[in-house]
Design an enzyme around this catalytic site. Structure first.
Site, PDB file in Angstrom:
ATOM      1  N   SER A 187      84.429  58.238  30.385  1.00 51.59           N
ATOM      2  CA  SER A 187      85.167  57.011  30.712  1.00 51.59           C
ATOM      3  C   SER A 187      85.440  56.174  29.450  1.00 51.59           C
ATOM      4  CB  SER A 187      84.353  56.173  31.698  1.00 51.59           C
ATOM      5  OG  SER A 187      83.111  55.841  31.119  1.00 51.59           O
ATOM      6  N   CYS A 217      91.034  63.591  34.483  1.00 52.31           N
ATOM      7  CA  CYS A 217      91.469  62.530  33.559  1.00 52.31           C
ATOM      8  C   CYS A 217      92.983  62.419  33.513  1.00 52.31           C
ATOM      9  CB  CYS A 217      90.925  62.792  32.164  1.00 52.31           C
ATOM     10  SG  CYS A 217      91.314  64.441  31.565  1.00 52.31           S
ATOM     11  N   LYS A 241      75.120  67.192  25.159  1.00 57.92           N
ATOM     12  CA  LYS A 241      74.530  66.551  26.338  1.00 57.92           C
ATOM     13  C   LYS A 241      75.517  66.630  27.492  1.00 57.92           C
ATOM     14  CE  LYS A 241      74.314  62.567  28.301  1.00 57.92           C
ATOM     15  NZ  LYS A 241      74.272  63.043  29.691  1.00 57.92           N
ATOM     16  N   GLU A 245      91.615  53.358  37.114  1.00 61.16           N
ATOM     17  CA  GLU A 245      91.405  54.785  37.356  1.00 61.16           C
ATOM     18  C   GLU A 245      90.500  54.937  38.581  1.00 61.16           C
ATOM     19  OE1 GLU A 245      88.949  56.959  34.489  1.00 61.16           O
ATOM     20  OE2 GLU A 245      90.421  58.582  34.534  1.00 61.16           O
ATOM     21  N   GLU A 248      87.787  61.217  24.071  1.00 59.28           N
ATOM     22  CA  GLU A 248      88.763  61.623  25.097  1.00 59.28           C
ATOM     23  C   GLU A 248      88.366  60.868  26.362  1.00 59.28           C
ATOM     24  OE1 GLU A 248      91.339  63.319  24.610  1.00 59.28           O
ATOM     25  OE2 GLU A 248      90.942  64.332  22.723  1.00 59.28           O
ATOM     26  N   TYR A 273      77.865  52.499  18.741  1.00 58.97           N
ATOM     27  CA  TYR A 273      76.716  53.278  18.236  1.00 58.97           C
ATOM     28  C   TYR A 273      76.981  53.704  16.798  1.00 58.97           C
ATOM     29  CZ  TYR A 273      75.371  54.075  23.189  1.00 58.97           C
ATOM     30  OH  TYR A 273      75.012  53.935  24.499  1.00 58.97           O
ATOM     31  N   LEU A 314      79.341  65.004  27.341  1.00 56.78           N
ATOM     32  CA  LEU A 314      80.370  65.576  28.234  1.00 56.78           C
ATOM     33  C   LEU A 314      80.399  64.953  29.628  1.00 56.78           C
ATOM     34  CD1 LEU A 314      79.739  69.315  27.265  1.00 56.78           C
ATOM     35  CD2 LEU A 314      81.472  67.763  26.351  1.00 56.78           C
ATOM     36  N   LYS A 316      82.957  54.273  45.471  1.00 58.07           N
ATOM     37  CA  LYS A 316      83.955  53.640  44.601  1.00 58.07           C
ATOM     38  C   LYS A 316      85.364  54.002  45.080  1.00 58.07           C
ATOM     39  CE  LYS A 316      85.842  54.001  40.007  1.00 58.07           C
ATOM     40  NZ  LYS A 316      86.032  54.873  38.891  1.00 58.07           N
TER      41      LYS A 316
END
Ligand code: NAD
Length: 498
Positions: free
Chosen positions: A244, A301, A190, A400, A266, A254, A164, A351
């Protein structure tokens, strides 16, 4: 626990931080004994040390989830009973709204007014909606003709890993947990390392509600260790990831490198909002535009971070946006009047400020804001910021930012607006403001995005699916029956009676 919104210091002091992993129905330390610091984004100070889980803890949590799935009562329980337990869990969360709102505000830097009136109620409503769906969905009989019986049934997938993000910790947890649990799966969650405590706390409440041991496990920790261990685990059947696009790619790898587990992604967005010259209420449009980029400090998002405005109304709309942007109060997130809190961490603040510096360099005009504020608090705040004259090929228009920074570009013809709107790697959301019915219909179908809103900023509600096209998503949808179904496998049962 009743909170006194007028006394932020007492609020913060009243919290007993939940910091241990929850595995097999017990609160435990990481096997290594390691912990990591979690910080308050509004002050920059350490809140607590949280159990730092790694592959060994993920193994333990997956084993507990597997045992609960195979041997425990959860997957084989009558849906009506499962529903009752999830409803009890939802009611306990609701009863702890104040406590959870404070934890969420402290670790995520989100306004307490948002946490208590949006995020926690959303979690409660999501759990209830999916719980209610559990005993109302029917399987199917195929139209295979006489002498044949074809049954198409849905079964839980098994052990689901949920990894998450930090921006809406409990809301995103709810979008996963509601359908995962209601469909009869068990899970290993997690949370993002910045925001572990509220998720740990709801796992404790789930146990208190009677959800069987091992059904809902939480392994706080870092992405490359705990997150990767979930993604690579051979006994995890599905991973539901929100975060992200870059990390989403890791989860596809993975899966390919392990057991081909199902992957639901998502991911990020760079969503456009188009304002046509015929939009009749520019004030309402300006309010929606500000909400779309400043809510949660732009750490959203589906933030509408690109404004495409028809040339003849640019000046008037920008005036309204300047007025409406002043409605946003950047401040201490524990103060009820605050509507914009802090950036999640110092690195992220850097950032966002980097994007602002870059936009200046690229020749865009900073029309509103553009600065770090409240530095004396020790926290990581940025004021509402709007750049005009943004070149559609510039970084600000394409990447983004995940901060309160709006990029404004002017267009002349409607077709140009649609072309600019779709000129992105992402496809999570989009908005159009127009009073022309035909324009609205054509634009909503032409925009390549998972959710398109007309004359408002909105993502639908629990009855509507949420997810992205292109690099914003892969494999499924959060919310609605679509979410419930994605945590099931379809099975065909075939009988030849001839
Ligand atoms: P992130 O991708 O950095 O982290 C998300 C999760 O992945 C965290 O739990 C993190 O620990 C874990 N992770 C990081 N690196 C990993 C690795 N190498 N292997 C395995 N796991 C790893 O995202 P974030 O900064 O927490 O959240 C912001 C992003 O989330 C934005 O891009 C935003 O658009 C996106 N988001 C999308 C939605 C949606 O519904 N589409 C909702 C909220 C946020």
């Amino acid at each position: 626990m009743t909170i006194d919104l007028a006394d932020p210091v007492a609020l913060a002091a009243s919290i007993q931080p939940p910091t241990r992993a929850v595995i097999g129905g017990r609160s435990i330390d990481a096997a290594s004994g390691q912990t990591f610091a979690t910080f308050n984004p509004a002050t920059g100070s350490e809140l607590a040390q949280v159990a730092e889980c790694d592959a060994e803890d993920v193994d333990r949590a997956v084993a507990a989830a597997r045992a609960a799935f195979e041997e425990g009562p959860w997957s084989g329980m009558a849906p009506t009973e499962r529903k009752q337990l999830i409803l009890r869990f939802a009611s306990l969360v609701e009863a702890h709204t104040d406590e959870l709102a404070v934890i969420e505000t402290l670790e995520a830097g989100k306004p307490i007014s948002d946490c208590s009136s949006i995020d926690i109620p959303d979690l409660v409503a999501t759990l209830r909606w999916h719980a209610e769906a559990a005993d109302k969905l029917y399987d199917q009989l195929s139209p295979s003709g006489p002498g044949k019986v074809g049954m198409v049934v849905r079964e839980p997938i098994g052990v689901v890993g949920a990894v998450l993000p930090w921006n809406y910790p409990l809301m995103m947890a709810g979008w996963k947990l509601g359908p995962i649990l209601a469909a009869g799966n068990t899970c290993v969650v997690k949370p993002a390392e910045q925001t572990s405590m509220s998720t740990i706390r709801i796992a404790e409440l789930a146990i208190e509600a009677g959800i069987p041991d091992g059904v809902f496990n939480v392994v706080p920790g870092f992405g490359p260790t705990a997150g990767a261990a979930i993604g690579l685990h051979d006994d995890v059947d599905c991973v539901a990831f929100t975060g992200s696009t870059e990390v989403g790619r890791h989860f596809l790898r993975y899966s390919a490198d392990s057991n081909l587990k199902e992957v639901l992604l998502e991911c990020g967005g760079k969503s456009p909002v188009i304002v046509m010259a015929d939009a009749d209420d520019l004030d309402a449009a300006a309010s929606g535009i500000c909400e779309g980029i400043f809510w949660n400090g732009g750490q959203n998002c589906s933030a509408n971070s690109r404004l495409l405005v028809q040339r003849s109304i640019e000046e008037e709309l920008m005036q309204r946006i300047a007025e409406r942007s002043r409605d946003w109060v950047v401040g201490d997130p524990l103060v009820p009047e605050t509507t914009m809190g802090a950036m999640i961490e110092e690195e992220h603040l850097g950032k966002v400020m980097g994007h602002i510096a870059d936009a200046h360099e690229a020749g865009s005009t900073c029309a509103i804001g553009g600065h770090r504020v409240r530095e004396e608090s020790g926290g990581w705040f940025v004021e509402p910021t709007v750049f005009t004259n943004v070149d559609p090929s510039s970084r600000l228009a394409r990447e983004e930012v995940f901060g309160p920074v709006l990029a404004v570009t002017v267009f002349d013809a409607p077709e140009e607006a649609i072309r600019l709107a779709n000129d992105t790697d992402y496809g999570l959301a989009g908005t159009i403001h127009t009073t022309d019915l035909r324009t609205a219909h054509l634009a909503t179908r032409a925009m390549r995005a998972g959710t398109v809103a007309v004359n408002c900023y909105g993502e639908g509600d629990i009855t509507t699916p949420f997810g992205g096209f292109k690099q914003s998503g892969f494999g499924g949808r959060d919310k609605s029956i679509a979410a419930h179904e994605q945590y099931t496998e379809l099975k065909t049962i075939w009988m030849d009676l001839s």
